[in-house]
Design an enzyme around this catalytic site. Structure first.
Site, short mmCIF file in Angstrom:
data_model
loop_
_atom_site.label_atom_id
_atom_site.label_comp_id
_atom_site.label_asym_id
_atom_site.label_seq_id
_atom_site.Cartn_x
_atom_site.Cartn_y
_atom_site.Cartn_z
N ASP A 128 40.31 41.16 36.18
CA ASP A 128 40.18 39.71 36.46
C ASP A 128 38.81 39.21 36.53
O ASP A 128 37.90 39.89 36.92
CB ASP A 128 40.87 39.35 37.62
CG ASP A 128 41.78 38.17 37.73
OD1 ASP A 128 41.62 37.43 37.12
OD2 ASP A 128 42.64 37.95 38.33
N ASP B 131 48.53 31.62 34.97
CA ASP B 131 48.92 31.70 36.29
C ASP B 131 50.26 31.01 36.45
O ASP B 131 51.00 31.16 37.34
CB ASP B 131 48.15 31.38 37.22
CG ASP B 131 47.10 32.58 37.52
OD1 ASP B 131 47.21 33.57 37.25
OD2 ASP B 131 46.29 32.42 38.16
C1 GLA Z 1 44.20 35.48 39.25
C2 GLA Z 1 45.09 36.28 38.46
C3 GLA Z 1 46.48 36.34 38.90
C4 GLA Z 1 46.19 37.06 40.33
C5 GLA Z 1 45.09 36.38 41.16
C6 GLA Z 1 44.56 37.39 42.14
O1 GLA Z 1 44.38 33.99 39.44
O2 GLA Z 1 45.12 35.34 37.24
O3 GLA Z 1 47.27 36.89 38.20
O4 GLA Z 1 45.80 38.35 39.98
O5 GLA Z 1 43.86 36.27 40.33
O6 GLA Z 1 43.79 36.98 43.15
#
Ligand code: GLA
Length: 741
Positions: free
Chosen positions: A478, A548
């Site tokens: 990420d 997300d």
């Molecule tokens: C990002 C990712 C999510 C999750 C969060 C965790 O927003 O896109 O899927 O993994 O971080 O902090």
């Protein structure tokens, strides 16, 4: 031969199966002219398209109007500051402070296959699959040499371009702009297609008129961004999925970029794509080279769908290297929306046990397992397992999950540091920041200065140590904030302008190490959802988390924009709980699955809280995934209707390469009273074959129903009827199998 040099006419002709690209060199001066790009043509001499026999004529015939000539000449790679007042593809600051640069032709070479772009992601192909033209052009005053590279694919309508600059002088030259490609053409009333967006609303298809002057998209965020994909296309005014002209340009890069169109006083267009010159200044010492990232170009005169399928085939066959590319991925369940930071070993094992009963194959532990992280305000950089949450450590958890019969995956954010971390307390200078200026926090975190070898070694080794410590099958990498306050404690003043690109090279180096050291790992990139959904990332990971926003209706638009350029096999898509956490919407469980089946497929919910009926639905959805994923992953994609445009319904289709099978996904977004059934004209089938048609509504995923048999031409020209479905966000899968099998 895909590339020929016609010596008599001083012209290069590059041919893909259905397109031609012609570059011509003016006789005396060696100006590189862009003569043509479009549908295949037979002739090589297209110099009339350069208009060099019209006033103001070439300078060798009329030197007093050299400026007028340069300002209208269709240039293959325009320089800066010498009389062409449109935007140049390259600009410099030399040792004397001057900015002019003008590359002129000196020679060429044609090679089988495709040379690498060191340190950068790029498409690849063997000597049988592609050929590369290298055009050498020099600025003789600066002694700065350019190599313009064109790789021509023999089985796909794709030309991949890149540019290398080499300083042959004895003084440093600062590159202040170096585009990957530029292309000049007459405007034929084209429109500009982009994929724009925001967090949780990534890659929304946009179409705009082109007006005089400059327009385009870009990023200076240090990532390709939620806001704009590194993609631009020119579409003829009448273009649809199946008709019209499209010129598409897609940059294989994950950092700052611009993709711009400029309409000139003479109604010509100049398209330019490359690293964004804002926040860029690269010092090239004598003897050094600079490689600009690769730009992929494709032309279609059969509408947008042909562009889409060409890019899908290119990326599946010539960009994604992972062995998982052509394999069914394990169906995963991710605990992010299930628990956020509030989990422990026992909770994860409860999820794993129920997931196993439902046929799910892998548990992914998301953010919050390290340091003392129980919200997003601490511990990034301290990659030590939090034994309060995971008593017995990571290995114990992973072994237990494996005993249940699931694989295990983990979340990691290696590029970041929290101010509240042991790492930051020990090495405050490891964060990107400008001395004396308070660095801007975003999600309460700072970005590590990965341009420093010791910092990226720390970040990479932290990740590798965790991956080696247990039986980990999957990694979600990420990156949750953009770059700002560009300052590196390790770079001299005249190299601070290199940070953004050096940062990207560092990320690529780390990901290259990862895929080298862990060749079997299933690797998914992610950036606060889909802020780094770009071709650069696909070189390392076969899949990228799309957004997300997991709401099925919102996903229709996000996935439509994503699928326009990227293969379905790369698109991270999960079923989540309702009311949806991003928008509060309630959609049928079956529709959430039907939409996620277009991507990698998985779950992002607390499965222990589902009812028995919902769990039995999960079991049926899992069967659907196994039944259709080979087709979805490997097939040809067709868009039948666009919810992004009509705001009522959506429909897409995947047809197997041999046209023996197809899957159509239909979504009726809003129910309406007193309406007729909807006519669906399918696409891409074999007109002469007979197909069995089964329609399966979202609430009846148990068995295929309503078998009919039609010829492919009937299905494509006359179509089939979809009756109105009761309720909002209802959907159906329509499965077609050739009846002659
Ligand atoms: C990002 C990712 C999510 C999750 C969060 C965790 O927003 O896109 O899927 O993994 O971080 O902090």
């Amino acid at each position: 031969m895909p590339i020929i040099y016609d010596e008599a006419h001083r012209a290069f002709k590059l041919d893909t199966p259905h397109t031609s690209y012609v570059i011509a060199i003016t006789d005396d001066e060696g100006f590189l002219g862009h003569a043509y790009y479009g549908a295949s043509v037979s002739d090589t001499d297209l110099s009339h398209l350069l208009r060099i026999d019209e006033p103001p004529f070439v300078p060798s015939k009329n030197d007093r109007e050299r400026g007028s000539f340069l300002d209208s000449f269709p240039s293959e790679y325009p320089g800066n500051g010498v009389g062409d007042y449109r935007e140049g593809a390259v600009s410099v600051r030399d040792a004397d402070g001057h900015t002019a640069v003008s590359p002129l032709y000196v020679g060429y070479r044609i090679e089988k296959g495709k040379p690498d772009l060191p340190g950068l992601p790029a498409t690849f192909g063997s000597g049988d699959e592609c050929e590369t033209l290298l055009i050498f052009a020099d600025d003789r005053s600066l002694d700065l040499h350019f190599t313009l590279r064109y790789t021509v694919f023999s089985d796909l309508d794709v030309i991949a371009r890149s540019v290398i600059a080499e300083n042959h002088s004895d003084k440093p030259i600062y590159l202040t702009k170096i585009m990957s490609a530029s292309i000049d053409m007459d405007d034929r009333d084209y429109k500009m297609r982009t994929l724009h967006g925001s967090w949780a609303r990534e890659r929304v298809p946009g179409l705009a008129d082109i007006s005089y002057g400059k327009q385009g998209v870009g990023s200076v965020r240090g990532e390709s961004s939620h806001q704009a994909n590194p993609f631009i296309a020119l579409e003829s005014a009448n273009a649809t999925e199946t008709e019209g002209e499209i010129y598409a340009f897609h940059l294989v890069y994950s950092g700052n970029f611009i993709a711009q169109v400029e309409k000139s006083q003479f109604d010509s267009l100049r398209v330019m794509v490359g690293i964004n010159p804002q926040e860029f200044c690269w010092k090239l010492e004598p003897g050094e080279t600079f490689d600009a990232p690769e730009l992929v170009m494709t032309y279609s005169n059969e509408g947008r769908g042909k562009m889409t399928r060409t890019l899908h085939d290119l990326y599946r066959g010539h960009l994604i290297r992972s062995p998982h590319r052509s394999q069914k991925r394990p169906i995963l369940i991710n605990n992010w929306e299930a628990t956020y930071f509030d989990f422990d070993t026992e909770k994860l094992l409860q999820i794993a046990r129920v997931a196993k009963e439902c046929g799910i194959e892998m548990l992914v532990m998301d953010d919050g397992w390290f340091g003392h992280r129980s919200s997003d305000d601490s511990s990034l950089g301290d990659w030590v397992v939090n034994e309060n949450k995971l008593p017995g450590g990571l290995k114990y958890l992973v072994d237990e999950v494996n005993k249940i019969g699931l694989k295990f995956g983990i979340w990691f954010e290696p590029e970041m540091v929290s101010p509240d971390s042991d790492l930051y307390r020990a090495h405050p200078d490891w964060a990107i920041a400008i001395p004396g200026r308070e660095a801007c926090l975003s999600r309460c975190q700072l970005v590590l200065d990965l341009t420093r070898q010791e910092v990226r070694d720390y970040a990479y080794e932290s990740l590798a140590a965790i991956l080696r410590s247990a039986n980990i099958s999957y990694l979600k990498w990420d990156m949750n904030r953009q770059l700002s306050d560009l300052g590196s404690a390790a770079l001299p003043a005249d190299r601070q302008g290199e940070i953004s690109h050096r940062y990207m090279l560092a990320v690529y180096e780390m990901q290259e190490r990862l895929v080298h050291d862990f060749p079997d790992l299933l690797f998914e990139n992610c950036s606060g959802g889909g802020a780094r959904f770009d071709p650069g990332m696909l070189y390392y990971s076969p899949q990228i988390w799309c957004s997300d926003d997991t709401d099925a209706a919102e996903r229709l638009i996000i996935q439509e924009g994503t699928e326009m350029c990227y293969p379905l096999s790369s698109m991270g898509a999960h079923v989540s709980i309702c009311p949806n956490h991003a928008v509060g919407r309630v959609t049928p469980f079956g529709t959430r699955a039907n939409v996620a089946l277009a991507g990698t497929f998985g779950y992002e919910l607390d499965i222990t809280k589902l009812s028995d009926e919902e769990k039995s639905q999960v079991r049926e959805q899992v069967k659907l995934y196994h039944k259709y994923n080979d087709l979805v992953r490997e097939g040809d994609y067709y868009r039948v209707a666009s919810y992004a445009e009509n705001r009522l319904w959506d429909c897409w289709e995947v047809v197997s390469k041999d046209k023996s099978e197809a899957l159509v996904t239909y979504v009726q977004v809003l129910g309406r009273p007193n309406v007729h059934s909807r006519n669906l004209r399918l696409l891409g089938l074999d007109g002469s074959r007979r197909y069995r048609v089964y329609i399966q509504n979202d609430d009846s995923c148990q068995a295929e129903e309503a078998e009919e048999i039609y010829r492919g031409d009937t299905l494509m020209h006359a179509g089939i009827q979809m009756p109105p479905l009761w309720g909002d966000f209802r959907s159906a899968l329509i499965h077609l199998t050739a009846a002659d099998q």
